[in-house]
Design an enzyme around this catalytic site. Structure first.
Site, PDB file in Angstrom:
ATOM      1  N   SER A  34     -14.834 -26.152 -36.523  1.00  0.00           N
ATOM      2  CA  SER A  34     -13.650 -27.003 -36.328  1.00  0.00           C
ATOM      3  C   SER A  34     -13.971 -28.434 -36.000  1.00  0.00           C
ATOM      4  CB  SER A  34     -12.704 -26.440 -35.185  1.00  0.00           C
ATOM      5  OG  SER A  34     -12.146 -25.208 -35.580  1.00  0.00           O
ATOM      6  N   HIS A  65     -10.180 -27.480 -40.839  1.00  0.00           N
ATOM      7  CA  HIS A  65     -10.953 -26.748 -42.011  1.00  0.00           C
ATOM      8  C   HIS A  65     -10.425 -27.354 -43.211  1.00  0.00           C
ATOM      9  CE1 HIS A  65     -13.099 -23.793 -39.149  1.00  0.00           C
ATOM     10  NE2 HIS A  65     -12.094 -24.145 -38.281  1.00  0.00           N
ATOM     11  N   HIS A  87     -11.232 -16.907 -40.248  1.00  0.00           N
ATOM     12  CA  HIS A  87     -11.291 -16.354 -39.006  1.00  0.00           C
ATOM     13  C   HIS A  87     -10.552 -15.236 -38.993  1.00  0.00           C
ATOM     14  CE1 HIS A  87     -11.489 -20.601 -38.307  1.00  0.00           C
ATOM     15  NE2 HIS A  87     -12.260 -20.175 -37.184  1.00  0.00           N
ATOM     16  N   TYR A  89      -8.589 -13.775 -37.052  1.00  0.00           N
ATOM     17  CA  TYR A  89      -7.371 -13.859 -36.448  1.00  0.00           C
ATOM     18  C   TYR A  89      -6.248 -14.447 -37.509  1.00  0.00           C
ATOM     19  CZ  TYR A  89      -8.316 -18.873 -35.519  1.00  0.00           C
ATOM     20  OH  TYR A  89      -8.572 -20.054 -35.668  1.00  0.00           O
ATOM     21  N   GLU A  90      -6.530 -14.896 -38.563  1.00  0.00           N
ATOM     22  CA  GLU A  90      -5.610 -15.305 -39.645  1.00  0.00           C
ATOM     23  C   GLU A  90      -5.293 -14.178 -40.379  1.00  0.00           C
ATOM     24  OE1 GLU A  90      -7.196 -19.054 -41.626  1.00  0.00           O
ATOM     25  OE2 GLU A  90      -9.044 -18.526 -40.723  1.00  0.00           O
ATOM     26  N   ALA A 117     -16.819 -24.594 -32.922  1.00  0.00           N
ATOM     27  CA  ALA A 117     -16.379 -25.194 -31.521  1.00  0.00           C
ATOM     28  C   ALA A 117     -16.399 -24.031 -30.634  1.00  0.00           C
ATOM     29  CB  ALA A 117     -15.143 -25.784 -32.020  1.00  0.00           C
ATOM     30  N   MET A 215     -14.131 -17.745 -31.400  1.00  0.00           N
ATOM     31  CA  MET A 215     -13.530 -16.654 -32.329  1.00  0.00           C
ATOM     32  C   MET A 215     -14.043 -16.419 -33.732  1.00  0.00           C
ATOM     33  SD  MET A 215      -9.636 -18.035 -31.258  1.00  0.00           S
ATOM     34  CE  MET A 215      -9.201 -18.619 -29.432  1.00  0.00           C
ATOM     35  N   SER A 216     -15.289 -16.986 -33.900  1.00  0.00           N
ATOM     36  CA  SER A 216     -15.999 -16.918 -35.158  1.00  0.00           C
ATOM     37  C   SER A 216     -17.460 -16.315 -35.093  1.00  0.00           C
ATOM     38  CB  SER A 216     -15.619 -18.327 -35.813  1.00  0.00           C
ATOM     39  OG  SER A 216     -16.787 -19.412 -35.026  1.00  0.00           O
ATOM     40  N   ASN A 239     -14.768 -27.623 -24.986  1.00  0.00           N
ATOM     41  CA  ASN A 239     -13.802 -27.454 -23.799  1.00  0.00           C
ATOM     42  C   ASN A 239     -14.584 -26.502 -22.590  1.00  0.00           C
ATOM     43  OD1 ASN A 239     -12.597 -25.656 -25.967  1.00  0.00           O
ATOM     44  ND2 ASN A 239     -12.269 -24.728 -24.266  1.00  0.00           N
ATOM     45  N   HIS A 251      -5.836 -26.813 -28.680  1.00  0.00           N
ATOM     46  CA  HIS A 251      -6.692 -26.935 -29.823  1.00  0.00           C
ATOM     47  C   HIS A 251      -6.768 -28.301 -30.111  1.00  0.00           C
ATOM     48  CE1 HIS A 251      -8.642 -25.795 -33.489  1.00  0.00           C
ATOM     49  NE2 HIS A 251      -7.971 -26.503 -34.152  1.00  0.00           N
TER      50      HIS A 251
END
Length: 276
Positions: A34, A65, A87, A89-90, A117, A215-216, A239, A251
């Site tokens: 990201s 992306h 991802h 979650y997509e 990220a 998350m990746s 973060n 985000h």
């Protein structure tokens, strides 16, 4: 579950489509996380192919992306750059998330630089830090190798004792020092998302040894190792994770921090491509 034969057919069709458009095959794959997509601007003799045009490729739906493959050369090395990833979650399956890694393998790439990220858990990390991944925790509740094994690409039970290549990490630490980057390593924990973690989850992750969370990356690294690729992982701490600081997460902060250090990140990865 998709059979081994069906997976091989899909890979063959994607490979054929790409080979008809790319004059030379890649030796190194690079995945840009990201907000880190500008590295693709360095690619020379570039050929750009949109994900949506490649047979069986998923489509990236997340801000930051771009959703395209960039082929060409960086520092004289032939590369295949993923400008944007997929991802879990997509809504994609683990096999779909990692399909591009399989495509890299059938195209002949033997190495992978994967970036992301991440949220910082280790209190010694700060937003803007670039951290080499030395190991990971798969807490996504699934595994991309579940189901039929692609025997032509790797064994049923692959070893992950050195999932992130030690020699490559040592080279990367040296380069980081030369570029004035604080050389740091950490353990990356992968969660399914898409919500950010709760403070209690972050306390749990810290207890079990995680230094950053995202998350990746982990599915891609598992599949890369299965296929015999050397792997280097880099997390951009964008973060601090929930509960580390007294502020909420969003985000926008991730994208802003990634943008702030993008120049340094690009210099780092460019230097890595020369030596790996």
């Amino acid at each position: 579950m998709i059979s081994e034969k069906a997976q091989n057919v899909k890979l063959a069709e994607a490979r054929r489509y790409i080979m008809e458009r790319v004059p030379s095959l890649p030796e190194l794959g690079i995945i840009l996380g990201s907000g880190l997509g500008s590295f693709a601007d360095l690619v020379e003799e570039k050929i750009v192919i949109s994900y949506k045009d490649i047979p069986h490729f998923p489509i990236s739906t997340v801000e930051g992306h771009a959703g395209q493959l960039v082929f060409g050369k960086v520092s004289g090395r032939k590369v295949m750059v993923m400008q944007g990833r997929f991802h879990y979650y997509e809504g994609y399956s683990m096999q779909e998330v990692t399909f591009p890694i399989r495509v890299m393998q059938v195209l002949g790439a033997t190495g992978l630089i994967v970036t992301n990220a991440a949220g910082g858990i280790n209190s010694g990390f700060h937003p803007g830090d670039l951290i080499l991944i030395k190991d990971h925790l798969n807490l996504m509740g699934d595994n991309p190798l579940r189901g039929a094994n692609l025997l032509s690409l790797g064994p049923r039970f692959p070893d992950l004792s050195e999932g992130y290549d030690l020699e490559w990490r040592q080279k990367a630490l040296t380069i980081a020092r030369e570029l004035g980057i604080n050389p740091q390593e950490g353990v990356y924990a992968a969660m399914s998302g898409p919500n950010y973690e709760t403070p209690a989850e972050i306390r749990y992750l810290r207890t079990i040894g995680a230094d950053m969370v995202g998350m990746s990356t982990v599915p891609e690294v598992i599949v890369a190792n299965h296929g015999g690729m050397q792997v280097l992982g880099i997390s951009c701490v964008t973060n601090m994770a929930a509960g580390i600081l007294a502020q909420k997460l969003n985000h926008t902060e991730v994208m802003e921090t990634a943008g702030r250090i993008e120049t340094q990140f690009v210099q780092f990865v460019q230097a890595l491509v020369r030596v790996l």
